[in-house]
Design a protein around this motif. Structure first.
Motif, short mmCIF file in Angstrom:
data_model
loop_
_atom_site.label_atom_id
_atom_site.label_comp_id
_atom_site.label_asym_id
_atom_site.label_seq_id
_atom_site.Cartn_x
_atom_site.Cartn_y
_atom_site.Cartn_z
N LYS A 52 0.82 -1.21 0.00
CA LYS A 52 0.00 0.00 0.00
C LYS A 52 0.85 1.25 0.00
N LEU A 53 1.88 1.29 0.84
CA LEU A 53 2.75 2.46 0.87
C LEU A 53 3.57 2.57 -0.41
N ARG A 54 3.94 1.44 -0.97
CA ARG A 54 4.65 1.48 -2.25
C ARG A 54 3.77 2.10 -3.34
N ALA A 55 2.48 1.77 -3.32
CA ALA A 55 1.56 2.33 -4.30
C ALA A 55 1.39 3.83 -4.11
N ILE A 56 1.31 4.28 -2.85
CA ILE A 56 1.20 5.71 -2.57
C ILE A 56 2.46 6.43 -3.04
N ALA A 57 3.61 5.83 -2.77
CA ALA A 57 4.87 6.44 -3.20
C ALA A 57 4.94 6.55 -4.71
N LYS A 58 4.51 5.50 -5.40
CA LYS A 58 4.56 5.49 -6.86
C LYS A 58 3.59 6.50 -7.46
N ARG A 59 2.43 6.67 -6.82
CA ARG A 59 1.39 7.55 -7.34
C ARG A 59 1.62 9.02 -6.99
N ILE A 60 2.20 9.29 -5.81
CA ILE A 60 2.29 10.68 -5.34
C ILE A 60 3.70 11.09 -4.93
N LEU A 61 4.34 10.28 -4.06
CA LEU A 61 5.53 10.75 -3.36
C LEU A 61 6.75 10.92 -4.26
N TRP A 62 6.97 9.99 -5.20
CA TRP A 62 8.14 10.13 -6.07
C TRP A 62 8.04 11.38 -6.94
N ARG A 63 6.83 11.69 -7.38
CA ARG A 63 6.66 12.90 -8.17
C ARG A 63 6.96 14.14 -7.33
N LYS A 64 6.46 14.16 -6.10
CA LYS A 64 6.70 15.31 -5.22
C LYS A 64 8.19 15.48 -4.95
N GLY A 89 7.33 6.43 -15.48
CA GLY A 89 6.90 6.69 -14.10
C GLY A 89 7.87 7.60 -13.35
N TRP A 90 7.34 8.23 -12.30
CA TRP A 90 8.13 9.17 -11.51
C TRP A 90 9.21 8.47 -10.69
N ASP A 91 8.95 7.21 -10.30
CA ASP A 91 9.98 6.48 -9.55
C ASP A 91 11.19 6.21 -10.43
N ALA A 92 10.98 5.94 -11.72
CA ALA A 92 12.10 5.73 -12.63
C ALA A 92 12.87 7.03 -12.85
N LEU A 93 12.15 8.16 -12.94
CA LEU A 93 12.83 9.45 -13.10
C LEU A 93 13.66 9.77 -11.86
N GLU A 188 19.68 -6.95 -27.75
CA GLU A 188 19.21 -8.25 -27.29
C GLU A 188 19.41 -8.46 -25.79
N SER A 189 20.56 -8.06 -25.28
CA SER A 189 20.91 -8.43 -23.90
C SER A 189 21.00 -7.24 -22.95
N LEU A 190 20.41 -6.12 -23.32
CA LEU A 190 20.52 -4.92 -22.50
C LEU A 190 19.14 -4.33 -22.25
N ARG A 191 18.92 -3.89 -21.02
CA ARG A 191 17.67 -3.23 -20.64
C ARG A 191 17.97 -1.89 -19.99
N CYS A 192 16.97 -1.04 -19.96
CA CYS A 192 17.14 0.26 -19.31
C CYS A 192 17.37 0.04 -17.81
N PRO A 193 18.43 0.63 -17.25
CA PRO A 193 18.69 0.45 -15.82
C PRO A 193 17.70 1.19 -14.93
N TYR A 194 16.84 2.02 -15.51
CA TYR A 194 15.94 2.85 -14.72
C TYR A 194 14.49 2.37 -14.76
N CYS A 195 14.04 1.84 -15.89
CA CYS A 195 12.65 1.36 -15.96
C CYS A 195 12.54 -0.07 -16.44
N GLY A 196 13.64 -0.67 -16.88
CA GLY A 196 13.64 -2.08 -17.25
C GLY A 196 13.14 -2.39 -18.64
N THR A 197 12.86 -1.38 -19.46
CA THR A 197 12.35 -1.63 -20.80
C THR A 197 13.49 -1.81 -21.80
#
Length: 289
Positions: A52-64, A89-93, A188-197
């Motif tokens: 629940k707190l992780r969801a609040i952080a992802k939705r509000i706190l990381w942006r703030k 997402g703001w957590d990735a930023l 092929e073998s590399l992903r973004c270190p910040y969002c995983g895409t």
């Protein structure tokens, strides 16, 4: 009208949800973080307590936190974004602001040993530097790039510079359109270190302008960088060593650069006028998750 039973059930559900997280009002949580000047370590701990707190952080706190630490850069990135959303997402930023991605050997850039990712205490992000990383036909895109994080490589090797950045509105950018038009394949073998895409190699796409090496202080063809589908950029270069009588000329005091701080006290110093009105630093006070 809503029955008394339905109203009671709704109240019980709300109380149950509140008991699970220990937070009865998100406003209280915001006031707590404002009082501690959006302490990065505390936010990392809070977001790891439960779902629940992780969801609040992802939705509000990381942006703030991002807005507090780098208000001008965030304002530029969010300008025109639908509902104020940021790609990935703001957590990735936030992770991009405060975390050096590290470096491993890739197809076009070889290192003798990998460099692990780590928390970056201070970083400067600049729009002017970003323009140096854009192909001529893509110069209307907005890209913030950090100064390189310098790592001694050991032996007789030059120092390794690791840098990162972020596009505004990457889905609508000319850089992405160019990658799609050229049908550049994902790595092929590399992903973004910040969002995983998945990521594109700008070297493989032949979209690395010579001005990028000059901006970094690196020799031609001694760098590589990648861009993910959300517009996060990360890369590495070999830095040309400077002699003792050489100086680095800082001409970016008024270019819209952002010095990002994770340290609450340091951030207050900056916003009170220790840098130009167009610049901010990002300083960190503890490890990121």
């Amino acid at each position: 009208m809503m029955s008394a039973t339905a109203t009671q059930r709704r109240r019980l559900n709300y109380e149950s949800e509140s008991d699970d997280s220990g937070i009865q009002n998100e406003l209280i949580l915001l006031l707590v973080f404002e009082s501690i000047k959006w302490d990065l370590q505390v936010l990392c701990l809070v977001s790891s307590v439960n779902h629940k707190l992780r969801a609040i952080a992802k939705r509000i706190l990381w942006r703030k936190l991002c807005v507090y630490r780098a208000p001008r850069m965030v304002a530029a990135l969010a300008n025109g974004a639908p509902n104020g959303r940021i790609g990935g997402g703001w957590d990735a930023l936030a992770k991009l602001m405060f975390c050096c991605s590290g470096c491993v050997s890739t197809r076009h850039f070889r290192v003798s040993r990998p460099t692990p990712a780590h928390f970056a205490r201070a970083s400067r992000f600049s729009k002017t530097s970003g323009r140096s990383f854009l192909a001529k036909r893509c110069r209307s895109d907005l890209l913030f790039i950090s100064d390189p994080c310098e790592h001694p490589a050991g032996g007789n090797e030059d120092h390794l510079g690791i840098y990162r950045g972020v596009f505004r509105g990457f889905m609508r950018s000319k850089t992405r359109a160019c990658l799609i038009r050229r049908q550049v394949a994902f790595e092929e073998s590399l992903r973004c270190p910040y969002c995983g895409t998945r990521v594109w190699s700008m070297t493989a796409a032949r979209l690395v302008p010579k001005s990028a090496a000059g901006r970094l202080g690196s020799g031609d063809r001694r760098l590589e960088y990648f861009v993910c589908v959300n517009g996060h950029l990360h890369g590495a270069c070999w830095l040309i060593p400077l002699s003792s009588d050489e100086e680095i000329c800082d001409d970016e005091d008024n270019d819209g650069s952002e010095d990002v701080y994770g340290d609450a006290c340091s951030h207050q110093t900056v916003t009170n006028g220790s840098t130009s009105s167009l610049g901010e630093d990002v300083l960190g006070g503890g490890p990121m998750e």
